[in-house]
Design an enzyme around this catalytic site. Structure first.
Site, PDB file in Angstrom:
ATOM      1  N   HIS A 293       0.822  -1.209   0.000  1.00  0.00           N
ATOM      2  CA  HIS A 293       0.000   0.000   0.000  1.00  0.00           C
ATOM      3  C   HIS A 293       0.859   1.262   0.000  1.00  0.00           C
ATOM      4  O   HIS A 293       0.540   2.237  -0.684  1.00  0.00           O
ATOM      5  CB  HIS A 293      -0.931  -0.001   1.221  1.00  0.00           C
TER       6      HIS A 293
ATOM      7  N   ASP B 286      -6.299   5.541   1.296  1.00  0.00           N
ATOM      8  CA  ASP B 286      -6.187   4.141   0.885  1.00  0.00           C
ATOM      9  C   ASP B 286      -7.565   3.482   0.923  1.00  0.00           C
ATOM     10  O   ASP B 286      -8.462   3.909   1.665  1.00  0.00           O
ATOM     11  CB  ASP B 286      -5.242   3.400   1.837  1.00  0.00           C
TER      12      ASP B 286
END
Length: 458
Positions: free
Chosen positions: A15, A92
């Protein structure tokens, strides 16, 4: 005065790395960038290898800000930036609670998806599927499920939590996460449009999620980590010197990601297959997983004792054609090395894009998360890999390891795969160039935020 884009990645290499690459793009476009980091709940091998430190050192122009109390601290931090300078908040896909903070402060908020458009198309449609079921999808086993934009997906290949009973709290949480992640102003996806054009088109179809208008999709990838081989301050890894001595396109590279650990029995089986294959190989070996104790899965694993985890005599027998590296290797540099001819991968999305950008044929061995779905996309629509069939049973035999590495290195099928990868590599490079699809998507995103700001000011 420059405007600031705040990036809020999830914890984990898969990520943080692509969002750091997105930050580079924004910097080049003249924006200030701050990445807000939340420490993981446990010390994991994923974070424990100094990932954040390496990314910070490699990106001195990006401001990094560590949060320890999530939304309250995020709100305070955003308030510390003058409103006229705060361009947008990009969260995210797992940071959906930050949407409420952005709404409270009237900050434009967008979702960043570090995985591909195809897996996003599936997870966008799954909540509606679960809403109409009384029992979990697990009972369907390998029954193919039909979703817009992707080939049929065996039910067993969905993310594990989505297979549970629809009333299970974890299943409901995951469904809510995927549903709400599509409720921001737009979604930036780590892909390029020609790689997943069918999936991208699905988001524009009103049948994708009936009764709901989905936000714009911006394909801004491939966003992959930059190789360090060109830096004078970075010591060259020993495995690269070993590759220098190998023939072109002759080495099979085996690496299973930052969290891809295998059982002791599986490690030994791979070794037997490589031994019998006669092929050159570079293999990154991590300590065997705590497969019998899920609570310890995220613990930092020690470096493996190769003599203990590999068959007796293996290292000696293969020393003239193979190299085993403990725990980590510079994957981008290895994939781009002329000697590398194939990549045995866990089908993590970052690794998939890195393989494509290097033009390296892939042998697909998915392990967890969305990787089984990625395997389907890679071996069908994308045409960039061949599957290791034993993944379906959770154990791949030495015979298949031997046969598959020979196939991809020696056969016409392997050469055909390499030709397709070369074409995909060119597509990816073109997408990132000025005038390319990903370049245009970034321009469109920045323009959309600017126009939104004007509307809010009126």
């Amino acid at each position: 005065m420059k405007q600031t884009i705040v990036l809020y990645p999830g914890a984990g290499v898969g990520h943080i790395v692509p969002m750091a690459e997105l930050a580079r793009i924004f910097l080049h476009r003249g924006y200030d960038v701050t990445m807000v980091l939340v420490p993981p709940p446990v010390e994991s091998s994923d974070f424990g290898a100094g990932v954040v430190e390496r990314i910070t050192a490699a990106n001195p122009s990006i401001t990094f800000h560590m949060l320890r109390q999530y939304n309250e601290k995020l709100e305070n931090f955003l308030c510390s930036i003058p409103r006229h300078r705060l361009h947008s908040l990009v969260i995210d896909m797992f940071g959906i609670d930050a949407i409420d903070v952005a709404a409270k402060l009237s900050v434009p908020v967008y979702t960043f998806v570090p995985s591909g458009a195809s897996s996003l198309a599936v997870t966008t449609q799954v909540p509606a599927l679960l809403a109409n079921r009384k029992t979990g999808l697990k009972e369907l086993r390998d029954t193919p499920l039909e979703f817009l934009g992707v080939p049929p997906i065996p039910a067993s290949h969905l993310i594990q939590q989505l297979l549970e009973d629809p009333e299970d709290e974890l299943c409901k949480t995951m469904a809510r996460l995927f549903r709400r992640g599509m409720e921001t102003r737009g979604v930036l996806v780590n892909t390029f449009e020609s790689l997943e054009s069918r999936a991208v088109q699905a988001f524009r179809n009103p049948l994708c999620v009936p009764g709901k208008i989905l936000p714009p999709i911006y394909c801004v990838g491939p966003l992959i980590r930059q190789g360090a081989s060109g830096s004078e301050n970075v010591e060259r890894h020993e495995c690269l010197a070993w590759l220098d001595a190998q023939p072109k396109n002759s080495v099979v590279f085996l690496c299973f990601g930052s969290m891809g650990t295998l059982s002791l029995e599986q490690l030994k089986e791979i070794a037997v297959g490589l031994d019998r294959s006669g092929q050159r190989f570079l293999w990154v070996v991590r300590s065997p997983a705590y497969i019998d104790d899920p609570k310890r899965f995220l613990e930092r694993l020690p470096e493996p004792d190769l003599d203990a985890v590999l068959p007796e005599g293996f290292l000696e027998r293969t020393k003239d054609r193979g190299l085993v590296v403990k725990s980590w290797a510079p994957q981008v540099e290895v994939l781009h090395h002329p000697a590398t001819g194939a990549f045995v991968t866990h089908c993590g999305w970052n690794s998939t894009l890195e393989g494509i950008m290097a033009g390296i044929p892939m042998l697909c061995w998915p392990l967890y998360a969305e990787q089984k779905m990625n395997k389907v996309f890679m071996t069908t629509d994308m045409g960039v890999g061949l599957e290791m069939e034993g993944y379906k049973t959770g154990f791949i035999r030495a015979e298949e390891v031997e046969a598959r590495v020979r196939l991809v290195i020696e056969s016409n099928k392997g050469r055909e795969l390499k030709v397709r990868l070369a074409a995909r590599k060119k597509e990816a490079e073109t997408a990132l160039e000025v005038g390319g699809s990903s370049y245009a998507a970034i321009v469109r995103f920045l323009s959309d935020v600017e126009n939104l700001g004007k509307q809010l000011d009126e």
